[in-house]
Structure formats: structure tokens, C-alpha cells
Design a protein around this motif. Structure first.
Motif, PDB file in Angstrom:
ATOM      1  N   ALA A  11      48.790  41.860  24.218  1.00  0.00           N
ATOM      2  CA  ALA A  11      47.733  41.687  25.745  1.00  0.00           C
ATOM      3  C   ALA A  11      47.866  39.973  26.414  1.00  0.00           C
ATOM      4  O   ALA A  11      48.336  40.135  27.372  1.00  0.00           O
ATOM      5  CB  ALA A  11      46.773  41.694  26.230  1.00  0.00           C
ATOM      6  N   TRP A  12      48.290  39.211  25.254  1.00  0.00           N
ATOM      7  CA  TRP A  12      48.229  37.620  25.462  1.00  0.00           C
ATOM      8  C   TRP A  12      49.267  36.657  25.114  1.00  0.00           C
ATOM      9  O   TRP A  12      49.442  37.311  24.403  1.00  0.00           O
ATOM     10  CB  TRP A  12      47.076  37.151  24.988  1.00  0.00           C
ATOM     11  N   LEU A 109      45.362  42.976  31.638  1.00  0.00           N
ATOM     12  CA  LEU A 109      43.414  43.262  31.219  1.00  0.00           C
ATOM     13  C   LEU A 109      44.097  44.952  31.071  1.00  0.00           C
ATOM     14  O   LEU A 109      42.715  45.694  31.154  1.00  0.00           O
ATOM     15  CB  LEU A 109      43.261  43.406  32.132  1.00  0.00           C
ATOM     16  N   ASP A 111      45.517  46.660  28.296  1.00  0.00           N
ATOM     17  CA  ASP A 111      44.894  46.670  27.246  1.00  0.00           C
ATOM     18  C   ASP A 111      43.783  47.367  27.253  1.00  0.00           C
ATOM     19  O   ASP A 111      43.782  47.754  25.887  1.00  0.00           O
ATOM     20  CB  ASP A 111      46.179  45.551  26.332  1.00  0.00           C
ATOM     21  N   TYR A 112      43.209  46.785  28.081  1.00  0.00           N
ATOM     22  CA  TYR A 112      41.152  46.860  27.178  1.00  0.00           C
ATOM     23  C   TYR A 112      40.620  47.736  28.057  1.00  0.00           C
ATOM     24  O   TYR A 112      40.204  47.811  28.354  1.00  0.00           O
ATOM     25  CB  TYR A 112      40.877  45.530  27.698  1.00  0.00           C
ATOM     26  N   GLY A 113      41.689  48.551  28.614  1.00  0.00           N
ATOM     27  CA  GLY A 113      41.049  49.921  30.134  1.00  0.00           C
ATOM     28  C   GLY A 113      40.480  49.218  31.056  1.00  0.00           C
ATOM     29  O   GLY A 113      39.978  49.624  31.695  1.00  0.00           O
ATOM     30  N   LEU A 114      40.810  47.984  31.721  1.00  0.00           N
ATOM     31  CA  LEU A 114      40.533  47.182  33.211  1.00  0.00           C
ATOM     32  C   LEU A 114      41.723  47.423  33.829  1.00  0.00           C
ATOM     33  O   LEU A 114      42.599  46.712  33.852  1.00  0.00           O
ATOM     34  CB  LEU A 114      40.606  45.596  32.663  1.00  0.00           C
ATOM     35  N   LYS A 115      41.511  48.478  34.998  1.00  0.00           N
ATOM     36  CA  LYS A 115      42.249  48.543  35.170  1.00  0.00           C
ATOM     37  C   LYS A 115      41.783  49.297  36.754  1.00  0.00           C
ATOM     38  O   LYS A 115      40.110  50.094  36.436  1.00  0.00           O
ATOM     39  CB  LYS A 115      43.081  49.842  35.697  1.00  0.00           C
ATOM     40  N   GLY A 122      47.954  47.896  34.804  1.00  0.00           N
ATOM     41  CA  GLY A 122      46.580  46.743  34.731  1.00  0.00           C
ATOM     42  C   GLY A 122      46.601  45.965  35.348  1.00  0.00           C
ATOM     43  O   GLY A 122      47.009  45.735  36.390  1.00  0.00           O
TER      44      GLY A 122
END
Length: 568
Positions: A11-12, A109, A111-115, A122
Motif C-alpha cells: 500500500a505504501w 488506504l 488496502d486497509y478498508g478505508l473508503k 480507496g
């Protein structure tokens, strides 16, 4: 230049780099003559049958040698030596150095479910920092210092930035909301020499109700500190004269052009008015290096627009955007002629205070003098703005199996370009004007419209022919606008020189690929040989050395170029 980039998981991502650059500049004066000495050498009287300079008689310049401009053999060697600067004016050296280092990290983000719950995409973020250091050094030799009053200078400034950005898809793939997203960014900057940290921000958004259309908007605040070049230009003081073709000191002579009140604001006493000596050849002394500290400028920008990509018309796309830019405390380069003319036209104290007169009221002096000059250089002054519309359109289609046709259109419709002088009732707009405060002109409308016919990709011999239509709307001299800042109309100048008509030019280009190894090209600019409009230099616009605007008009008329590419 060096850098490294890589991934921090899936993700980064990171990017770290640095740049070092240096620029060396060397200026050598050759054959320069001193205009003050020229004026002295032309003021000659008869002393016992010998031509003698007035300045030698009264003792102001005992070394003066008379200059005989009517001699068929030219001036004497002693006169040339007297007029010339020592060692031709000397050598001036500059060195600019810059160090830049930055580090950035971007992440998804999603990838971490932040959406957003209404979007499948995302949230994206980016953070980073940057450090910059600029150094300037000037080293004039002794001859240059003596001729132009310049002194050695060393300057440096530093800046450190921290910034972050986020993009949030709010809704996607919903009825009437194909895509809706917003973004924001912020930057904090600390500049050396400026006590308060500066901030910058941006907010933008886009909405695509259907696949065929996109609406977009943004607003941002930007802060710009003076560059090392702007600081060095002010710190590196030197002396010269006004450009040729100026009208000299408006308060000089027995019948001054400027009023008694305006001249008083420049330091002229009642007793001096009407008796001040004019600058030699109307070339008043100029001090390069504005007095005072240049501080950061702040800009606010707003844009609104749309993008069209209609599915019912394949190959077509169009954009339309409105922009509004306003800069407070704007940094600008102000020529001595700007200060001189605006003072003579308006009497505003800020402009008139840039005229530093001698005790006798004159505006000419030797290099390094504390008085007898007009300031010139970078300064903060008032507000500037620009508003208008940008348009573009493109269309590409096949004409059966034998050709392709494409066209492109780009244009700008400018509605405002101006601002104020930091004083009440000093608003101005130079759109549609040229001359004082408008320079070579700001056109209300201009476009490029291109039509291209080319062979299909399947053709054995590739070729194309293209026609471009360039259009620039007409202008009038700013002194006809009725704004006292620009000055009054001069009835002695013919009207045909006060207007620049609309200018339309057609360009033709073509190419043909005869084989894989050979391509021939031909370009004909200004096919109809349209002449550039002519305007005089002064009195419409002092300090201009040309009678047209070569950056806009084809000063040389039609031009033809032929080329070939050969692959071995």
C-alpha cells in the motif's frame, strides 16, 4: 542529482532524492562609453581659439576632451579615450547555487478498508517534506565597480516545507453519480529572513454524473517568497541610464511637462520649477536595485470547468474552464520608466518618491551617487488579478478507408488583467490594450484552430497535410482608456498608430514517408504573408526598442522550412 524509490509493503511507496546545481555567469563590457562624459564633451566653448569643454572651464571635469561630431575623420583618439569607461567597463561575475532535498510517501488506504461506503475506490494520501538552499555571489572587478557603482554581494536563503495531500472518492458507479470525489492539500513553509511561517492549501472536487460529462472545481491559496534572483537583483546595486527613446525628466526645462504640484511631490522647489536642467540626451540616471525589503506575495485561485466526451460522437472531446487569480502584495519588477511615467501621470507619492533628485533638482549623476537617479527593481505593490476562460476541443474520425481527419481548437477569452497600485481609486484593467502598464498587449481573445488530413495507418505510404489558423484580437493604446494611471492621449501621434487590428495568420505543414528510411517535411508559416502591424516606440510606450511585437506577430512575414529524416 540522486534518488531512491521503493515500496513499503503493497500500500505504501517512498521516493527520496536530492539535486545540486550551479550556474556561472560572466559579463564583460567592451567599448562602453559614459553618457555623462558625452554630454560634457558636447558642451564646448571657444577659449582663445581652442575648443574647450565648459566642464573643463568651470572645473567640474578638468579632464574633459571636446567631441567633434561633425568631423569627417571621426572623433579624436583622446576624445574616445576620455569618453570610454576604464578597461571598457570591466568584468562582472555571478554564481548561483542550489541544494534541494525531498522525501515523499504515498499510500492507498483502500488496502486497509478505508473508503467511502458508497465507493469502490480507496482513500489515497501523500505526505512529504522538502529543503532548499540557494546561494548567490557577485564579484565585479574594480573597473566595473568604478563604471557602474556595483559592489560585491553574497546572499543566501533557505526554505523548509512540510506537506500532505488526500484524495477521497465519495461515490462511484451509482445512478447519476458515476464518480464523485474531493481532494485537499496543505503545505507549511518556513523561509529564512521571514519571521512568520507561510501556509498554502488546496481544495478540489469532481463529479461525473454520466460517462459523457465531468464537472470540476478547485480553489487554492499559494504563497511565494522572493527568489534568490529577485533578492540578488535588489541587493546588487548598479547604475545606468533610462533606455533610449524616453522623454527624460518631466519636471525639467523652462516649460515642464508635469505640473508644479506633481513636480513638488518629487522634491522640486517652487524656485527650481521651470529652471531644472534636462537629463543629457533625455537619459536620466537609473539606480538598479530597488530600495526596501521584498516580502512574500499571496495568491488565491479559483477554477470551475467541465469536460465533455459524448459517446454518441466518437472521437470528440471538449473542455471549458473559468479561472480567477488574485495576488495580494504582488512581487513585480518595476522599471524606472514605470515610476517616472506613473508619477508624472498621477502624482502618487509612492511612485514620485522613487525619483531621488540632486540639490539642484536634476535627475542625473555619476555611478555610486547618493542622489540624482530613479530607482528600478523588484518591489511589492498592490494587487494584481487575471480572469477569463480557457476552451479546447478535439475531433478525430476516419473518412472511409482512405484517410483520417482530425481537428483541434484551443482558445483563451480573457476578461480581466490588472489590479490596483495599493492606493484608493487605482484599479485598472489592461485587457484589449497595449502601451503603458499593458506592454506589448493583453488580447481579449486568441485561438489556434488546426485541421489535419492524414493517410490511414494501413497505407503503405504515410502522409499528412495540416492547416493552422492563428487569431489574435485587436488592441488599442492604453492612453485611450481614460485611466489617469496610463496617461493622456497624445494628439500629435497619428490615430493609425494607436490601434492594432485583429491579426489572422494561416500556417501550412505537410509530410510524407516515402519509405521506412526517408521522411520529407515542409512547413510554411504565414502562408498569405500577412504583415505585422506597426506601432511607434515612444511616446506611446517608452523603453520599447521595436515597432511591433515579434512574440505575437510574424515580423519577418512568410517563412518556409524544408526538412528530411533519414534512417540508416
Amino acid at each position: 542529482m540522486a534518488g531512491v524509490r521503493g515500496d513499503l509493503g503493497s500500500a505504501w511507496h517512498y521516493d527520496v532524492g536530492g539535486v545540486y546545481s550551479t550556474t556561472l555567469y560572466r559579463q564583460q563590457q567592451t567599448g562602453r562609453i559614459d553618457p555623462t562624459k558625452v554630454a560634457n564633451a558636447l558642451q564646448v566653448v571657444d577659449v582663445n581659439g581652442t575648443p574647450t569643454c565648459v566642464s573643463a572651464v568651470n572645473g567640474t571635469d578638468p579632464n574633459c576632451v571636446p567631441l567633434d561630431i561633425f568631423s569627417t575623420t571621426g572623433p579624436s583618439e583622446s576624445a574616445v579615450n576620455y569618453l570610454s569607461y576604464a578597461e571598457g567597463g570591466g568584468v562582472f561575475r555571478e554564481r548561483y547555487e542550489q541544494w534541494v532535498g525531498n522525501a515523499n510517501v504515498t499510500g492507498d488506504l483502500g488496502d486497509y478498508g478505508l473508503k467511502s461506503p458508497f465507493s469502490t475506490k480507496g482513500i489515497n494520501v501523500a505526505v512529504g517534506g522538502e529543503y532548499r538552499k540557494n546561494t548567490y555571489r557577485s564579484r565585479p572587478d574594480a573597473a566595473y565597480q568604478a563604471a557602474f557603482g556595483s559592489t560585491p554581494t553574497t546572499l543566501s536563503n533557505e526554505a523548509a516545507d512540510l506537506y500532505g495531500e488526500i484524495n477521497v472518492p465519495l461515490v462511484s458507479d451509482k445512478p447519476f453519480i458515476r464518480d464523485l470525489s474531493v481532494g485537499a492539500a496543505i503545505r507549511g513553509s518556513k523561509y529564512s529572513g521571514i519571521a512568520k511561517a507561510q501556509s498554502t492549501y488546496k481544495i478540489d472536487g469532481s463529479w461525473r454524473p454520466v460517462e459523457d460529462i465531468l464537472f470540476r472545481a478547485s480553489c487554492n491559496k499559494a504563497t511565494r517568497a522572493p527568489s534568490i534572483y529577485e533578492l540578488s537583483s535588489n541587493a546588487n546595486t548598479s547604475y545606468g541610464t533610462l533606455d533610449t527613446n524616453t522623454l527624460g525628466d518631466p519636471c525639467a526645462g523652462t516649460s515642464p511637462v508635469a505640473s508644479r504640484e506633481i513636480c513638488a511631490s518629487t522634491g522640486v522647489t517652487d524656485a527650481q520649477y521651470g529652471s531644472i536642467a534636462q537629463c543629457p540626451d533625455f537619459l536620466c540616471t537609473v539606480r538598479n536595485g530597488s530600495e526596501g525589503l521584498v516580502t512574500p506575495e499571496v495568491a488565491h485561485t479559483y477554477t470551475y470547468g467541465l469536460v465533455l466526451t459524448p459517446r454518441m460522437l466518437r472521437g470528440f472531446s471538449a473542455t471549458a474552464d473559468y479561472y480567477s487569480i488574485e495576488i495580494q502584495n504582488g512581487i513585480g519588477y518595476y522599471r524606472a520608466i514605470d515610476f517616472l511615467q506613473t508619477c508624472a501621470n498621477t502624482g502618487y507619492e509612492f511612485f514620485c518618491s522613487q525619483l531621488k533628485r540632486n540639490a539642484d533638482g536634476t535627475l542625473f549623476s555619476n555611478a555610486g551617487s547618493a542622489t540624482g537617479y530613479i530607482n528600478q527593481g523588484y518591489s511589492n505593490l498592490g494587487r494584481t488579478n487575471a480572469r477569463g476562460f480557457n476552451f479546447s476541443a478535439n475531433y478525430d474520425t476516419r473518412l472511409g478507408n482512405w484517410a483520417r481527419f482530425s481537428t483541434s481548437y484551443t482558445s483563451t477569452l480573457q476578461t480581466a488583467k490588472g489590479g490596483d497600485l495599493g492606493l484608493p481609486d487605482t484599479d485598472y484593467n489592461v485587457v484589449g490594450l497595449f502601451g503603458p502598464y499593458a506592454g506589448q498587449g493583453y488580447r481579449s481573445y486568441q485561438h489556434n484552430f488546426r485541421f489535419t488530413l492524414s493517410s490511414p495507418e494501413s497505407a503503405q505510404t504515410q502522409g499528412l497535410i495540416s492547416v493552422n489558423w492563428r487569431h489574435n484580437s485587436g488592441l488599442k493604446n492604453s492612453r485611450l482608456a481614460g485611466n489617469p494611471i496610463f496617461g493622456e492621449d497624445d494628439p500629435t501621434v497619428p490615430d493609425e498608430y494607436k490601434y492594432l487590428p485583429a491579426y489572422d495568420v494561416f500556417d501550412l505543414s505537410g509530410s510524407v514517408t516515402i519509405s521506412r528510411a526517408l521522411t520529407l517535411r515542409v512547413v510554411v508559416n504565414n502562408v498569405l504573408n500577412r504583415a505585422a502591424p506597426v506601432r511607434p516606440s515612444p511616446p506611446l510606450e517608452a523603453a520599447e526598442r521595436v515597432n511591433t511585437s515579434p512574440s505575437v506577430y510574424d515580423a519577418l512575414g512568410r517563412s518556409i522550412s524544408v526538412g528530411a529524416t533519414v534512417d540508416f
